[in-house]
Scaffold this motif. Structure first.
Motif, PDB file in Angstrom:
ATOM      1  N   ILE A  98     -19.734   3.964  12.629  1.00  0.00           N
ATOM      2  CA  ILE A  98     -21.133   4.395  12.629  1.00  0.00           C
ATOM      3  C   ILE A  98     -21.338   5.396  13.764  1.00  0.00           C
ATOM      4  CG2 ILE A  98     -23.525   3.653  12.808  1.00  0.00           C
ATOM      5  CD1 ILE A  98     -22.618   0.868  11.959  1.00  0.00           C
ATOM      6  N   PRO A  99     -21.767   6.613  13.479  1.00  0.00           N
ATOM      7  CA  PRO A  99     -22.006   7.594  14.551  1.00  0.00           C
ATOM      8  C   PRO A  99     -23.109   7.107  15.498  1.00  0.00           C
ATOM      9  CG  PRO A  99     -21.976   8.649  12.389  1.00  0.00           C
ATOM     10  CD  PRO A  99     -22.011   7.173  12.142  1.00  0.00           C
ATOM     11  N   THR A 100     -22.795   7.073  16.772  1.00  0.00           N
ATOM     12  CA  THR A 100     -23.760   6.585  17.755  1.00  0.00           C
ATOM     13  C   THR A 100     -25.035   7.416  17.777  1.00  0.00           C
ATOM     14  OG1 THR A 100     -21.905   5.833  19.113  1.00  0.00           O
ATOM     15  CG2 THR A 100     -24.051   5.943  20.168  1.00  0.00           C
ATOM     16  N   THR A 101     -24.867   8.732  17.675  1.00  0.00           N
ATOM     17  CA  THR A 101     -26.029   9.615  17.721  1.00  0.00           C
ATOM     18  C   THR A 101     -26.927   9.446  16.501  1.00  0.00           C
ATOM     19  OG1 THR A 101     -24.648  11.368  16.771  1.00  0.00           O
ATOM     20  CG2 THR A 101     -24.926  11.356  19.164  1.00  0.00           C
ATOM     21  N   ALA A 102     -26.375   8.850  15.422  1.00  0.00           N
ATOM     22  CA  ALA A 102     -27.179   8.627  14.221  1.00  0.00           C
ATOM     23  C   ALA A 102     -27.931   7.300  14.281  1.00  0.00           C
ATOM     24  CB  ALA A 102     -26.280   8.655  12.979  1.00  0.00           C
ATOM     25  N   ILE A 103     -27.293   6.278  14.873  1.00  0.00           N
ATOM     26  CA  ILE A 103     -27.915   4.946  14.907  1.00  0.00           C
ATOM     27  C   ILE A 103     -28.847   4.776  16.091  1.00  0.00           C
ATOM     28  CG2 ILE A 103     -26.144   3.768  16.268  1.00  0.00           C
ATOM     29  CD1 ILE A 103     -27.770   2.396  13.073  1.00  0.00           C
ATOM     30  N   VAL A 121     -27.244   0.284  22.044  1.00  0.00           N
ATOM     31  CA  VAL A 121     -26.278   1.379  21.902  1.00  0.00           C
ATOM     32  C   VAL A 121     -25.042   1.102  22.751  1.00  0.00           C
ATOM     33  CG1 VAL A 121     -25.872   3.841  22.273  1.00  0.00           C
ATOM     34  CG2 VAL A 121     -28.077   3.057  21.373  1.00  0.00           C
ATOM     35  N   THR A 122     -25.260   0.630  23.959  1.00  0.00           N
ATOM     36  CA  THR A 122     -24.141   0.306  24.859  1.00  0.00           C
ATOM     37  C   THR A 122     -23.269  -0.798  24.268  1.00  0.00           C
ATOM     38  OG1 THR A 122     -25.531   0.896  26.748  1.00  0.00           O
ATOM     39  CG2 THR A 122     -23.548  -0.372  27.209  1.00  0.00           C
ATOM     40  N   ILE A 123     -23.902  -1.834  23.724  1.00  0.00           N
ATOM     41  CA  ILE A 123     -23.149  -2.941  23.124  1.00  0.00           C
ATOM     42  C   ILE A 123     -22.333  -2.448  21.942  1.00  0.00           C
ATOM     43  CG2 ILE A 123     -23.369  -5.126  21.878  1.00  0.00           C
ATOM     44  CD1 ILE A 123     -25.886  -5.664  23.544  1.00  0.00           C
ATOM     45  N   LEU A 124     -22.929  -1.607  21.106  1.00  0.00           N
ATOM     46  CA  LEU A 124     -22.249  -1.102  19.917  1.00  0.00           C
ATOM     47  C   LEU A 124     -20.968  -0.362  20.279  1.00  0.00           C
ATOM     48  CD1 LEU A 124     -22.407  -0.706  16.811  1.00  0.00           C
ATOM     49  CD2 LEU A 124     -23.636   1.423  17.253  1.00  0.00           C
ATOM     50  N   ILE A 125     -20.984   0.329  21.412  1.00  0.00           N
ATOM     51  CA  ILE A 125     -19.813   1.102  21.825  1.00  0.00           C
ATOM     52  C   ILE A 125     -18.773   0.248  22.530  1.00  0.00           C
ATOM     53  CG2 ILE A 125     -19.061   2.967  23.370  1.00  0.00           C
ATOM     54  CD1 ILE A 125     -21.612   4.418  22.777  1.00  0.00           C
ATOM     55  N   THR A 126     -19.209  -0.757  23.303  1.00  0.00           N
ATOM     56  CA  THR A 126     -18.286  -1.439  24.222  1.00  0.00           C
ATOM     57  C   THR A 126     -17.700  -2.752  23.706  1.00  0.00           C
ATOM     58  OG1 THR A 126     -20.207  -2.433  25.311  1.00  0.00           O
ATOM     59  CG2 THR A 126     -19.307  -0.443  26.287  1.00  0.00           C
ATOM     60  N   PHE A 127     -18.352  -3.420  22.765  1.00  0.00           N
ATOM     61  CA  PHE A 127     -17.825  -4.730  22.386  1.00  0.00           C
ATOM     62  C   PHE A 127     -16.510  -4.615  21.619  1.00  0.00           C
ATOM     63  CE2 PHE A 127     -19.321  -3.940  18.137  1.00  0.00           C
ATOM     64  CZ  PHE A 127     -18.592  -4.803  17.323  1.00  0.00           C
ATOM     65  N   PHE A 128     -16.299  -3.499  20.933  1.00  0.00           N
ATOM     66  CA  PHE A 128     -15.102  -3.332  20.105  1.00  0.00           C
ATOM     67  C   PHE A 128     -13.799  -3.398  20.905  1.00  0.00           C
ATOM     68  CE2 PHE A 128     -11.895  -0.504  18.228  1.00  0.00           C
ATOM     69  CZ  PHE A 128     -11.699  -1.127  17.003  1.00  0.00           C
ATOM     70  N   PRO A 129     -13.628  -2.583  21.960  1.00  0.00           N
ATOM     71  CA  PRO A 129     -12.354  -2.676  22.701  1.00  0.00           C
ATOM     72  C   PRO A 129     -12.121  -4.042  23.320  1.00  0.00           C
ATOM     73  CG  PRO A 129     -13.938  -1.311  23.889  1.00  0.00           C
ATOM     74  CD  PRO A 129     -14.511  -1.548  22.535  1.00  0.00           C
ATOM     75  N   ILE A 130     -13.187  -4.724  23.712  1.00  0.00           N
ATOM     76  CA  ILE A 130     -13.018  -6.053  24.294  1.00  0.00           C
ATOM     77  C   ILE A 130     -12.529  -7.031  23.244  1.00  0.00           C
ATOM     78  CG2 ILE A 130     -14.206  -7.972  25.426  1.00  0.00           C
ATOM     79  CD1 ILE A 130     -16.125  -5.919  26.633  1.00  0.00           C
ATOM     80  N   ALA A 131     -13.187  -7.066  22.091  1.00  0.00           N
ATOM     81  CA  ALA A 131     -12.823  -8.009  21.032  1.00  0.00           C
ATOM     82  C   ALA A 131     -11.405  -7.761  20.535  1.00  0.00           C
ATOM     83  CB  ALA A 131     -13.821  -7.910  19.877  1.00  0.00           C
ATOM     84  N   ILE A 132     -11.068  -6.519  20.246  1.00  0.00           N
ATOM     85  CA  ILE A 132      -9.766  -6.213  19.653  1.00  0.00           C
ATOM     86  C   ILE A 132      -8.634  -6.377  20.667  1.00  0.00           C
ATOM     87  CG2 ILE A 132      -8.383  -4.412  18.555  1.00  0.00           C
ATOM     88  CD1 ILE A 132     -10.608  -5.613  16.813  1.00  0.00           C
ATOM     89  N   MET A 178     -11.503  -0.377  30.048  1.00  0.00           N
ATOM     90  CA  MET A 178     -11.860   0.574  29.004  1.00  0.00           C
ATOM     91  C   MET A 178     -13.353   0.552  28.710  1.00  0.00           C
ATOM     92  SD  MET A 178      -8.862   0.498  26.107  1.00  0.00           S
ATOM     93  CE  MET A 178      -8.882  -1.287  25.882  1.00  0.00           C
ATOM     94  N   ALA A 179     -13.934  -0.650  28.759  1.00  0.00           N
ATOM     95  CA  ALA A 179     -15.336  -0.808  28.378  1.00  0.00           C
ATOM     96  C   ALA A 179     -16.296  -0.227  29.415  1.00  0.00           C
ATOM     97  CB  ALA A 179     -15.648  -2.286  28.150  1.00  0.00           C
ATOM     98  N   ILE A 180     -15.911  -0.233  30.683  1.00  0.00           N
ATOM     99  CA  ILE A 180     -16.819   0.260  31.730  1.00  0.00           C
ATOM    100  C   ILE A 180     -17.185   1.732  31.526  1.00  0.00           C
ATOM    101  CG2 ILE A 180     -16.966   0.817  34.186  1.00  0.00           C
ATOM    102  CD1 ILE A 180     -15.520  -1.842  34.717  1.00  0.00           C
ATOM    103  N   PRO A 181     -16.215   2.646  31.369  1.00  0.00           N
ATOM    104  CA  PRO A 181     -16.610   4.042  31.096  1.00  0.00           C
ATOM    105  C   PRO A 181     -17.381   4.189  29.792  1.00  0.00           C
ATOM    106  CG  PRO A 181     -14.301   3.919  31.761  1.00  0.00           C
ATOM    107  CD  PRO A 181     -14.749   2.516  31.506  1.00  0.00           C
ATOM    108  N   LEU A 182     -17.000   3.406  28.772  1.00  0.00           N
ATOM    109  CA  LEU A 182     -17.709   3.482  27.495  1.00  0.00           C
ATOM    110  C   LEU A 182     -19.150   3.010  27.629  1.00  0.00           C
ATOM    111  CD1 LEU A 182     -14.962   2.191  25.011  1.00  0.00           C
ATOM    112  CD2 LEU A 182     -15.803   4.539  25.274  1.00  0.00           C
ATOM    113  N   SER A 183     -19.373   1.980  28.457  1.00  0.00           N
ATOM    114  CA  SER A 183     -20.740   1.489  28.642  1.00  0.00           C
ATOM    115  C   SER A 183     -21.603   2.537  29.332  1.00  0.00           C
ATOM    116  CB  SER A 183     -20.734   0.189  29.455  1.00  0.00           C
ATOM    117  OG  SER A 183     -20.278   0.413  30.780  1.00  0.00           O
ATOM    118  N   VAL A 184     -21.015   3.250  30.281  1.00  0.00           N
ATOM    119  CA  VAL A 184     -21.741   4.322  30.958  1.00  0.00           C
ATOM    120  C   VAL A 184     -22.068   5.443  29.973  1.00  0.00           C
ATOM    121  CG1 VAL A 184     -21.540   6.111  32.716  1.00  0.00           C
ATOM    122  CG2 VAL A 184     -20.774   3.790  33.220  1.00  0.00           C
TER     123      VAL A 184
END
Length: 247
Positions: A98-103, A121-132, A178-184
């Protein structure tokens, strides 16, 4: 210090090249020089450090904590039950298409300019690398060691706590780093698309004024904060996983 010397030298070379190109172009609204950015950062220090940085860090911190909880929960659930893995894994991967800029504008429509539209928006980007990444850490456990513990009468819970959890710990710290830069990035994108304060919002405001150095100043500040946070996490990791040096 010696092990970081090559990186320091490379950064200095890149900054010198950047400074030279900026001086040749001589258009600060297009490409400000590193010196111009530092000067502008100092000039804007009061609004940046007292208003916009705390707003962005609030979004980042809340989003990251929720992402860690959600990511660990999903990783544990997928590892505990193969049926849950088959059901959740494709959904987790699909969420990243899902494009972040669209959602993000939809979140703003639902929650307005409150902090929660940006946190989502932050959760949508960062939870994936943590879970996987944590799930892959659980799966990296050697099957022979699991079978050995089973022969000694260990339960599934014992194997998880005494074998899988320590094995996945390095993967967990890698995921956090990985998640810290993505959360920012997620917080800045959300603020850019719709906010009343924050470093992303401030950068967008400076762009409308054709203030190139003002656009870069909050970006530099975000990068420094992210790097310092990753450095702190690395220090914690080295303290907690000191056994890795002995392998």
């Amino acid at each position: 210090m010696k092990k970081n010397l090559p990186s320091v030298i490379l950064v200095l070379i890149l900054l010198c090249i950047w400074q030279g190109i900026a001086m040749v172009i001589d258009a600060a609204y297009i490409l400000p020089s590193p010196i111009n950015i530092l000067v502008r950062l100092w000039e804007l220090r009061v609004p940046l450090f007292t208003v916009h940085l705390p707003a962005t860090m609030g979004v980042t911190t809340i989003g990251l904590f929720i992402s860690v909880f959600l990511g660990l929960l999903l990783a544990i659930a997928m590892d505990w039950n193969p049926k849950v893995e088959k059901a959740l894994y494709p959904v987790i991967v699909a969420s990243q298409t899902i494009p972040t800029t669209a959602i993000a504008p939809l979140f703003i429509l639902w929650f307005g300019y409150s902090i929660w539209s940006k946190v989502l928006v932050t959760i949508l980007i960062t939870f994936f690398p943590i879970a996987i990444t944590v799930f892959d850490g659980f799966k990296s456990t050697k099957r022979e060691m699991e079978e050995l513990l089973y022969t000694y009468g260990a339960t599934k819970k014992d194997i998880f706590l005494k074998l899988k959890l320590p094995t996945a710990l390095p993967h967990f710290f890698s995921a956090i780093k990985m998640a810290i830069p993505l959360s920012v990035i997620g917080a800045a994108i959300a603020e850019w698309l719709g906010a009343q304060k924050g470093l992303g919002y401030f950068s967008k405001r400076m762009m409308t004024q054709l203030d190139g150095a003002g656009v870069f100043a909050p970006v530099v500040l975000l990068s420094v904060v992210a790097m310092l946070t990753v450095w702190v996490i690395t220090m914690i990791e080295n303290k907690m996983i000191n056994w890795r040096k002995e392998i």
